[in-house]
Design an enzyme around this catalytic site. Structure first.
Site, PDB file in Angstrom:
ATOM      1  N   CYS A 166      -4.252   8.833 -18.245  1.00 19.45           N
ATOM      2  CA  CYS A 166      -4.048   7.933 -19.385  1.00 19.45           C
ATOM      3  C   CYS A 166      -5.367   7.273 -19.774  1.00 19.45           C
ATOM      4  O   CYS A 166      -5.652   7.092 -20.964  1.00 19.45           O
ATOM      5  CB  CYS A 166      -3.019   6.859 -19.037  1.00 19.45           C
ATOM      6  SG  CYS A 166      -1.446   7.509 -18.435  1.00 19.45           S
ATOM      7  N   CYS A 219      -3.816   4.619 -14.672  1.00 18.51           N
ATOM      8  CA  CYS A 219      -3.584   6.065 -14.559  1.00 18.51           C
ATOM      9  C   CYS A 219      -4.818   6.785 -15.088  1.00 18.51           C
ATOM     10  O   CYS A 219      -5.214   6.589 -16.239  1.00 18.51           O
ATOM     11  CB  CYS A 219      -2.348   6.440 -15.366  1.00 18.51           C
ATOM     12  SG  CYS A 219      -2.140   8.209 -15.688  1.00 18.51           S
TER      13      CYS A 219
END
Length: 480
Positions: free
Chosen positions: A410, A407
């Site tokens: 992230c 991600c």
């Protein structure tokens, strides 16, 4: 005699007594229920008392410092241009395994900045480079490009394919100095190459750290790799699972290895708190709008005593240890950080920001009970040096693992927080010594330097820990 009047009075009095009786009974039931619940399960916060592990600082004094003084100041500073814009490479390939788990959800995407959106001072590419590098290092002889007259030659270089592969003695000596300089810098993580074409500026305020829906095998693989392959563990626990170290098994590790584990565990806890505090709730059927906010159930699933086999409260306590380590790094680097310009091209903004940073550092320096790094790497010099190198390499590996996160959002915050922690470690093992009275000298640019990337990561990483402790207090109120 007017009996009806007295009758009404008795009726009203009876109703008041009855209502009070019901209220008292209700309070007793609530109290007994809470007591019963507490006795059945210690909950999430049962270890947040007494001293921070491997330190002498009290948890309540750390909470008071953060929630009343550090958090409000830091929250304001991190909204300023110097700290909100960070240059990062989110396109680096994972060096350990094939990246087969790219998150396609819209909340995983990162919004990058155009040149027009950046402050004037950050549009210059040189602003991201180490501004002390040229001053600190000997200048190498200039070699003229093709078509220009070289300082040492009478004729210009005419052939377009010319490549000057000669190295002067002065340059060779300079390379040796650079090597010595790189070795002297206690870098604990791999920073992105500022010259890479994949480097992009990101506005952190437009890309806040929060729950994106990224879950499953990919994030589990990241944390398993960190704990299994890069965290120290007792020799007899060769097959242990991620985060399975107990306080009893930690006692079998030396202080340095316990410090490493607690720092990583505290970082992990902090990230889980952010995901619980800024949780993505499904779009409303009426309005179709996604919302983020605190999720009590999510927090409990990550930290409750029963739901984590008794380990969650200790993970939560490790957050305070990580906070204390980075707090000490800021205190130690205060003389250096107070001399920084924090240049963005806006004179008024830069002066105001520098004043705010000095105020934050003043509060940090006044705190009486900091982490003492001089307790680390004592004893036999050869063994201590080897352990320190192993400590360093393990952490550098973790910084590389951040490029394996599927991600993008992230990955962005993972890289920032690991780089910030690595910068804190670099500070702790630099300067005029180790221990409570040691500092990083502001006038020793040759021995110690911080790139803008490191300063931005250091403050933002500490800001994430600060917001986590602030959120713990909110969850404690919500779950009480």
């Amino acid at each position: 005699m007017n009996y009806s009047k007295y009758f009404n009075v008795f009726v009203i009095f009876g109703l008041i007594v009855s209502i009070d009786s019901v209220k008292n009974k209700s309070k007793k039931n609530i109290g007994s229920s809470a007591t019963s619940s507490t006795s059945q399960s210690p909950g999430c916060f049962c270890k947040l008392f007494g001293e921070v592990d491997d330190c002498t600082c009290k948890i309540d004094s750390l909470e008071s410092l953060n929630n009343l003084q550090v958090y409000p100041r830091l929250d304001s500073l991190l909204a300023r241009n110097f700290f909100r814009y960070v240059k990062v490479n989110l396109m680096k390939e994972c060096p350990f395994w094939a990246d087969d788990s790219k998150c396609a959800m819209k909340n995983c995407a990162v919004k990058t900045c155009t040149a027009e959106q950046l402050p004037y001072g950050l549009k210059n590419a040189d602003g991201e480079c180490n501004k002390y590098a040229k001053e600190a290092q000997p200048e190498s002889p200039r070699t003229a490009p093709p078509g220009e007259k070289d300082e040492d030659c009478s004729e210009p270089r005419g052939d377009l394919g010319y490549l000057n592969t000669t190295i002067s003695k002065e340059s060779e000596e300079a390379f040796k100095d650079w090597t010595k300089y790189d070795d002297a810098q206690e870098t604990f993580c791999e920073l992105d190459d500022d010259t890479s074409p994949n480097m992009q500026y990101v506005d952190l305020l437009l890309n806040p750290e929060r729950y994106t829906g990224y879950k499953g095998e990919s994030p589990h693989r990241i944390w398993n790799s960190i704990y299994k392959e890069n965290c120290f563990k007792p020799a007899e626990q060769s097959g242990y699972n991620s985060q399975s170290l107990t306080e009893k098994s930690l006692e079998d590790l030396c202080l340095e290895k316990r410090v490493f584990y607690r720092m990583i565990s505290g970082l992990h806890a902090s990230i889980n708190i952010h995901l619980s505090h800024q949780y993505l709730f499904p779009a409303s059927t009426c309005y179709g709008i996604e919302t983020w906010g605190p999720n009590n159930d999510e927090f409990q699933s990550r930290f409750d005593h029963e739901k984590t086999d008794g380990r969650g409260p200790q993970w939560l306590k490790n957050l305070y240890f990580t906070y204390l380590v980075e707090l000490r790094a800021l205190e130690k680097a205060a003389p250096y950080l107070e001399q920084e310009d924090y240049f963005t091209g806006d004179d008024e903004e830069d002066v105001s920001l520098k004043k705010g940073i000095k105020d934050l550092l003043r509060v940090i320096k006044e705190f009486p009970n900091h982490f003492d790094e001089s307790r680390l790497f004592r004893g036999n010099k050869k063994e201590a040096k080897a352990l320190k190198q192993e400590f360093r390499e393990h952490f550098r590996n973790i910084s590389r693992i951040m490029d394996c996160v599927g991600c993008d959002k992230c990955k962005l915050w993972g890289k920032i927080q690991v780089q910030g922690m690595g910068t804190a470690l670099k500070i702790l093992f630099s300067g005029d010594g180790m221990g409570p009275q040691s500092t990083v000298s502001a006038g020793s640019k040759r021995k110690f330097q911080l790139r803008r990337t490191e300063i931005v990561s250091l403050f933002n990483a500490f800001g994430r820990l600060s917001s986590s402790i602030h959120a713990v207090e909110e969850f404690r109120r919500r779950l009480s």
